[in-house]
Design a protein around this motif. Sequence first.
Motif, mmCIF file in Angstrom:
data_model
loop_
_atom_site.group_PDB
_atom_site.id
_atom_site.type_symbol
_atom_site.label_atom_id
_atom_site.label_comp_id
_atom_site.label_asym_id
_atom_site.label_seq_id
_atom_site.Cartn_x
_atom_site.Cartn_y
_atom_site.Cartn_z
ATOM 1 N N LEU A 61 16.426 -9.737 -7.180
ATOM 2 C CA LEU A 61 15.557 -8.938 -6.313
ATOM 3 C C LEU A 61 14.120 -8.922 -6.818
ATOM 4 C CD1 LEU A 61 17.925 -5.906 -5.556
ATOM 5 C CD2 LEU A 61 17.221 -7.695 -3.965
ATOM 6 N N ARG A 115 10.859 -10.420 -4.756
ATOM 7 C CA ARG A 115 9.657 -9.658 -4.390
ATOM 8 C C ARG A 115 8.376 -10.412 -4.722
ATOM 9 N NH1 ARG A 115 9.353 -3.355 -4.885
ATOM 10 N NH2 ARG A 115 7.903 -3.923 -3.233
ATOM 11 N N ARG A 144 10.023 -11.340 0.779
ATOM 12 C CA ARG A 144 9.417 -10.192 0.096
ATOM 13 C C ARG A 144 9.729 -8.894 0.822
ATOM 14 N NH1 ARG A 144 4.696 -13.299 0.119
ATOM 15 N NH2 ARG A 144 3.733 -11.762 1.521
ATOM 16 N N ALA A 166 13.562 -7.961 0.272
ATOM 17 C CA ALA A 166 13.792 -7.516 -1.097
ATOM 18 C C ALA A 166 13.108 -6.182 -1.367
ATOM 19 C CB ALA A 166 13.297 -8.577 -2.082
ATOM 20 N N GLY A 167 11.896 -6.017 -0.895
ATOM 21 C CA GLY A 167 11.194 -4.756 -1.099
ATOM 22 C C GLY A 167 11.877 -3.594 -0.419
ATOM 23 N N VAL A 227 15.034 -2.683 -2.474
ATOM 24 C CA VAL A 227 14.688 -2.037 -3.745
ATOM 25 C C VAL A 227 14.213 -0.610 -3.517
ATOM 26 C CG1 VAL A 227 13.042 -2.092 -5.653
ATOM 27 C CG2 VAL A 227 14.225 -4.183 -4.979
ATOM 28 N N GLU A 228 13.290 -0.430 -2.589
ATOM 29 C CA GLU A 228 12.743 0.908 -2.363
ATOM 30 C C GLU A 228 13.789 1.861 -1.793
ATOM 31 O OE1 GLU A 228 9.952 1.901 -3.430
ATOM 32 O OE2 GLU A 228 9.267 -0.079 -4.092
ATOM 33 N N SER A 236 18.052 -1.951 -8.396
ATOM 34 C CA SER A 236 16.731 -1.744 -7.803
ATOM 35 C C SER A 236 15.693 -1.363 -8.856
ATOM 36 C CB SER A 236 16.812 -0.663 -6.722
ATOM 37 O OG SER A 236 17.222 0.578 -7.277
ATOM 38 N N GLU A 289 12.260 -3.855 -10.402
ATOM 39 C CA GLU A 289 10.867 -3.493 -10.675
ATOM 40 C C GLU A 289 10.474 -3.822 -12.108
ATOM 41 O OE1 GLU A 289 8.478 -2.022 -8.200
ATOM 42 O OE2 GLU A 289 10.016 -3.358 -7.422
ATOM 43 N N ARG A 344 9.893 -7.593 -12.104
ATOM 44 C CA ARG A 344 8.640 -7.926 -11.399
ATOM 45 C C ARG A 344 7.427 -7.555 -12.237
ATOM 46 N NH1 ARG A 344 5.147 -5.644 -7.207
ATOM 47 N NH2 ARG A 344 6.123 -3.617 -7.553
#
Length: 323
Positions: A114, A118, A126, A129-130, A133-134, A178, A182, A185
């Motif tokens: 993930l 992103r 993107r 995946a965003g 995750v959010e 998730s 981050e 990333r």
Amino acid sequence: MRRVPASDEKAPRAKAKPPARTEAESATVLYDVPGPRARRRNLLWTVLFLAALAAVAWWVIAGLDAKNQLEAAKWEPFVTDGRVWETYLLPALKNTVIAAGLAMVLALPLGALLGIARLSDHRAVRAVAGTVVEFFRAIPVLILMLFANAAYAEFTDISPETRPLYAVVTGLVLYNASVLAEVVRAGILALPAGQTDAAKAIGMRKGQTMAYVLLPQSVTAMLPALVSQLVVIVKDTALGGAMLGFAELLASVRPMSANYGANTIACFTVVAVLFVLLNLALTTFASRLERRLRRGKRSTGAVVGAETVDDLATPGPGERPPP
């Protein structure tokens, strides 16, 4: 008029070096050295804090002693009776390790996928995946466990005995993947932009740049944050015992206390020590792995073998292949 010899000319005066700073003067660069009044005030606050801490500790110990929670009889079963370990603690520890291990094995690659998604050049990838995750990062992990348990009960044939394990692992994977996304990333974006430019200069594609250049360098930087999240996974298994009846360490306190003279404080203390030892083993392993990775790195860049460079040197349109 007589010419002055070069040796008689005055040499340029060298600049005088500033005097070396003392340790006390160097300290003033970062903060002001406390004076006598400030030192007395700091000492007074320290003494008051220690006195308050001692008073709270005495109050807690006195309250436990008044309820007979510090008697030796309530702590002896953990030393003299092996059944408390065979019946309650060791099976509960095994379930905790199984749930945490499965969640780690599934959450780490899913979070990495993930996190890389992103950073994709495709807007649709993107966006998907965003959103994932959010969404899962915003929901408490306990709610995810409860929803997973209800979904497994409604739409699957999983037995009620093993359903809590599936629900706990599902909630832990969705939430922590998730969060780990981050972390991945941020670790990749923290690398200098020159690493990507250098990879492009030798003809690497986006996937090759990620696999051979960015990820190997960012893993070492991300490792402390990854380990912290893995420790969270171990501790969050206790939520399944509290709400779903999953037989993990925290859930073993109630039957132990009921069968060994209401020694609740002793049971909680032993379970807490087991959690500390489990997380200490995890962090110790991660620290050794980090030191080994740092020692193994000869440079800050990724090392690409000759055979990989040959594979990457693909001829472009109108170019002749290398000899």
